[in-house]
Design a protein around this motif. Structure first.
Motif, PDB file in Angstrom:
ATOM      1  N   ASP A 160     -87.201  98.016  58.267  1.00 37.18           N
ATOM      2  CA  ASP A 160     -88.548  97.428  58.738  1.00 37.18           C
ATOM      3  C   ASP A 160     -89.402  97.681  57.036  1.00 37.18           C
ATOM      4  OD1 ASP A 160     -88.437  96.302  60.323  1.00 37.18           O
ATOM      5  OD2 ASP A 160     -89.078  97.889  61.980  1.00 37.18           O
ATOM      6  N   ALA A 161     -89.261  98.943  56.879  1.00 35.38           N
ATOM      7  CA  ALA A 161     -89.538  99.440  55.583  1.00 35.38           C
ATOM      8  C   ALA A 161     -89.332  98.776  54.316  1.00 35.38           C
ATOM      9  CB  ALA A 161     -89.682 100.902  55.327  1.00 35.38           C
ATOM     10  N   ALA A 164     -91.097  95.786  53.515  1.00 36.27           N
ATOM     11  CA  ALA A 164     -92.726  95.421  53.163  1.00 36.27           C
ATOM     12  C   ALA A 164     -91.511  96.483  52.064  1.00 36.27           C
ATOM     13  CB  ALA A 164     -92.765  97.009  53.731  1.00 36.27           C
ATOM     14  N   GLY A 167     -90.823  92.889  50.446  1.00 36.75           N
ATOM     15  CA  GLY A 167     -92.340  92.084  49.684  1.00 36.75           C
ATOM     16  C   GLY A 167     -92.999  92.264  48.882  1.00 36.75           C
ATOM     17  N   GLU A 168     -93.438  93.500  48.562  1.00 38.56           N
ATOM     18  CA  GLU A 168     -94.691  94.335  47.890  1.00 38.56           C
ATOM     19  C   GLU A 168     -93.818  93.186  46.644  1.00 38.56           C
ATOM     20  OE1 GLU A 168     -95.990  97.487  47.783  1.00 38.56           O
ATOM     21  OE2 GLU A 168     -96.855  97.662  49.979  1.00 38.56           O
TER      22      GLU A 168
END
Length: 199
Positions: A160-161, A164, A167-168
């Motif tokens: 999950d980290a 994220a 994605g950034e």
């Protein structure tokens, strides 16, 4: 006759079937440098007719190609070479599940990882072959590292980290109209060290 490809994708069942026998694999490996049926027969200690038959079958599938013909004591000796330094098998030819079949699997499924890796092998091999034919470089990149998790639940939190963070970075670099790149991140248990190092 063009330049020998570094890799060639075997994505047709008949072409793969023609290349799979142990003798034909030996012939393809040997023909990274040109040779004739007579040369291969002597090296492999096999009848020339048998080697000639396999060469004709490989040539019909485009796996070997004619380099030159030489006149020898009343016959023409055909010198052949493999059309690639290495052959890559498209996993879908071996009955793998296509991309649509695994689209619904969660990102922690091993089957999903295998399907994504298979697609990567297939796509990159095709693009590399096209780039070699156009005499241009295929621009790729690979990131690889290893991480040690204390508990199984850490894998999900890490994923999950990482998603994220990616994605950034993607949002910062994604440009409408730019050249699209497919980004793949994957993880699997590291294979056991056969020497037992680190235990």
């Amino acid at each position: 006759m063009g330049r020998v490809a570094r890799r060639r994708l075997l994505d047709e069942p008949e072409r793969l079937r023609q290349a799979l026998s142990p003798l034909r694999r030996r012939i393809l490996a040997r023909l990274r440098t040109p040779g004739s049926a007579a040369q291969l027969a002597a090296e492999f200690e096999l009848p020339r007719q048998r080697v000639g038959y396999h060469l004709r079958e490989l040539e019909a599938q485009g796996l070997v190609e004619l380099v030159e013909e030489r006149r020898r004591r009343g016959f023409v000796e055909r010198v052949l070479r493999a059309t690639a330094e290495a052959y890559v098998v498209d996993p879908d030819v071996l009955g793998g599940r296509g991309e649509d079949a695994v689209a619904g699997l969660d990102r922690h499924a091993a089957e999903h990882l295998v399907a994504v890796a298979a697609r990567t092998v297939r796509d990159v091999t095709r693009m590399q072959t096209a780039a070699e034919q156009a005499d241009v470089r295929l621009l790729t990149f690979t990131l690889e590292t290893e991480v040690r998790f204390a508990a199984p639940g850490d894998v999900h939190r890490f994923t999950d980290a990482l998603a994220a963070a990616i994605g950034e970075v993607v949002a910062a670099f994604d440009t409408p109209g730019g050249r699209p790149y497919r980004i793949m991140g994957a993880g699997h248990p590291a294979p056991a060290d056969p020497e037992g190092a680190g235990t």
